[in-house]
Motif scaffolding. Structure first.
Motif, PDB file in Angstrom:
ATOM      1  N   ASP A  77       1.052  -1.423  -0.083  1.00 19.16           N
ATOM      2  CA  ASP A  77       0.049  -0.084  -0.067  1.00 19.16           C
ATOM      3  C   ASP A  77       0.669   0.963  -0.331  1.00 19.16           C
ATOM      4  O   ASP A  77       1.192   1.641   1.176  1.00 19.16           O
ATOM      5  N   HIS A  78       1.227   1.098  -0.808  1.00 23.13           N
ATOM      6  CA  HIS A  78       2.357   3.019  -1.219  1.00 23.13           C
ATOM      7  C   HIS A  78       1.356   3.075  -2.820  1.00 23.13           C
ATOM      8  O   HIS A  78       1.291   2.498  -3.721  1.00 23.13           O
ATOM      9  N   PHE A  79       1.870   4.426  -2.932  1.00 23.17           N
ATOM     10  CA  PHE A  79       1.626   5.336  -3.856  1.00 23.17           C
ATOM     11  C   PHE A  79       3.021   6.018  -5.039  1.00 23.17           C
ATOM     12  O   PHE A  79       3.168   6.385  -6.024  1.00 23.17           O
ATOM     13  N   GLU A 133      -2.427   1.763  -7.193  1.00 22.70           N
ATOM     14  CA  GLU A 133      -2.677   1.805  -6.241  1.00 22.70           C
ATOM     15  C   GLU A 133      -3.382   0.632  -5.150  1.00 22.70           C
ATOM     16  O   GLU A 133      -3.659  -0.296  -6.299  1.00 22.70           O
ATOM     17  N   TYR A 149      -6.040  -1.277  -3.431  1.00 21.78           N
ATOM     18  CA  TYR A 149      -6.991  -1.634  -3.170  1.00 21.78           C
ATOM     19  C   TYR A 149      -7.687  -1.189  -4.384  1.00 21.78           C
ATOM     20  O   TYR A 149      -8.873  -2.388  -4.716  1.00 21.78           O
ATOM     21  N   THR A 150      -7.795  -0.930  -5.760  1.00 19.92           N
ATOM     22  CA  THR A 150      -7.962  -0.588  -6.741  1.00 19.92           C
ATOM     23  C   THR A 150      -7.409  -2.223  -7.298  1.00 19.92           C
ATOM     24  O   THR A 150      -8.039  -3.079  -8.294  1.00 19.92           O
ATOM     25  N   THR A 164      -3.337  -6.608   1.596  1.00 18.93           N
ATOM     26  CA  THR A 164      -2.081  -5.840   1.582  1.00 18.93           C
ATOM     27  C   THR A 164      -0.776  -6.505   2.568  1.00 18.93           C
ATOM     28  O   THR A 164      -1.225  -6.236   4.011  1.00 18.93           O
ATOM     29  N   THR A 223      -1.839  -1.717   4.885  1.00 16.89           N
ATOM     30  CA  THR A 223      -1.546  -0.081   4.531  1.00 16.89           C
ATOM     31  C   THR A 223      -0.885   0.568   5.520  1.00 16.89           C
ATOM     32  O   THR A 223      -1.248  -0.062   7.152  1.00 16.89           O
ATOM     33  N   TYR A 246      -3.210   6.640   5.942  1.00 18.18           N
ATOM     34  CA  TYR A 246      -4.116   6.624   4.348  1.00 18.18           C
ATOM     35  C   TYR A 246      -4.953   6.547   3.153  1.00 18.18           C
ATOM     36  O   TYR A 246      -5.782   7.255   2.753  1.00 18.18           O
ATOM     37  N   ARG A 247      -6.362   6.585   4.328  1.00 16.60           N
ATOM     38  CA  ARG A 247      -7.535   6.888   4.707  1.00 16.60           C
ATOM     39  C   ARG A 247      -8.532   5.923   5.828  1.00 16.60           C
ATOM     40  O   ARG A 247      -7.977   5.827   6.870  1.00 16.60           O
TER      41      ARG A 247
END
Length: 285
Positions: free
Chosen positions: A42-44, A59, A61-62, A78, A81, A85-86
């Motif tokens: 879970d990184h961008f 991304e 979760y997509t 993940t 996560t 982030y959320r």
């Protein structure tokens, strides 16, 4: 010892245009080879140790939703996560949705987050360690409440929810599989003992010591240590052989670990990853 396929590097042959069909083949091949769990970061931005920040990153979760459509048996989550982030309620809803659409195969892997450069770059607030750990505990409590029959509110220090309605509920048991990642000895492993189904530790010299710390927390909290799954993560590169993975798996099994997640770096043909892992699966079974 079970093997998990951790997908961390997307610099495969064909580039971004080829990623969707390549990922579909990759996870189907992984299941066919005996992989029982599939995880993503879970990184961008890409992380140090895998590649430059500018390297392709999807991304989480997509991506997990896409992988759910192309798998049938593997657990999906993940690794892990970052709590900042959320919003926790959105995270609980995402896991519930993934669980329903995957037929009960979703898990939540969660941790306190660590990548300050990524967070600052993209505008995610990156609070001090204590606050991130406190937020982590509140987020876990919110997710557990949203996966329960309760619709009561939640009044925490950082999160306030008026009604924890969540429908549809996850399909599996009382709640989705909950993993807390990280080896922090004072807070992270204590949270594992309090709330989690599993921990995840890097497969290194400290792997045995971290389990001793976890056992001590379990003793203090009257938690059955044996009810917590001990998992580890290790890296493979173009020089890694199935024997290398098997050796690591046997060493970790001797310490009490039962699952090993393997991620690849520097391998541009995903078929080569599965060839090595498939051979290791058969030897570790």
């Amino acid at each position: 010892m079970e093997l998990g396929l951790h997908i961390a590097d997307f610099t495969w042959d064909g580039g971004p245009k080829a990623l969707a069909p390549a990922l579909a083949r990759h996870v189907r091949d992984g299941e066919s080879a005996g992989v029982t769990r599939i995880t993503v970061m879970d990184h961008f931005w890409q992380i140090n140790g895998v590649g430059p920040a500018e390297t392709d990153m999807l991304e989480a979760y997509t991506l997990l939703g896409y992988l759910a459509a192309h798998t049938s048996t593997a657990r999906l989550h993940t690794l892990v996560t970052g709590v900042i982030y959320r919003e926790p309620a959105l995270l609980a809803k995402a896991i519930s949705t993934l669980d329903v659409l995957s037929g009960g195969r979703a898990g939540l892997g969660i941790g306190a987050a660590w990548n300050e450069d990524e967070s600052v770059g993209l505008g995610f607030r990156f609070p001090p360690t204590k606050e991130r750990m406190d937020r982590l505990e509140e987020a876990i409590r919110i997710c557990l409440q949203m996966w329960s029959p309760s619709e009561e509110g939640f009044d925490g220090e950082y999160y306030q929810l008026g009604r924890t309605l969540n429908t549809p509920q996850p399909l599996q048991g009382d709640r989705p599989y909950l993993m807390i990642g990280g080896g922090g000895e004072q807070r992270t492993l204590k949270l594992v003992a309090q709330y989690a189904d599993a921990c995840n530790i890097f497969a290194g010299p400290e792997a045995a010591h971290k389990l001793d710390v976890l056992r001590a927390h379990c003793d203090k909290l009257d938690r059955d240590y044996d009810t917590i799954e001990k998992t580890a993560i290790t890296r493979m590169d173009p020089a890694t052989t199935a024997d290398d993975i098997v050796r690591t798996g046997h060493e970790l099994a001797g310490l009490g670990y039962t699952a090993l997640y393997v991620y690849a770096t520097g391998i541009t043909d995903p078929t080569a990853i599965i060839d090595v892992m498939g051979s290791a699966v058969s030897q570790l079974a």
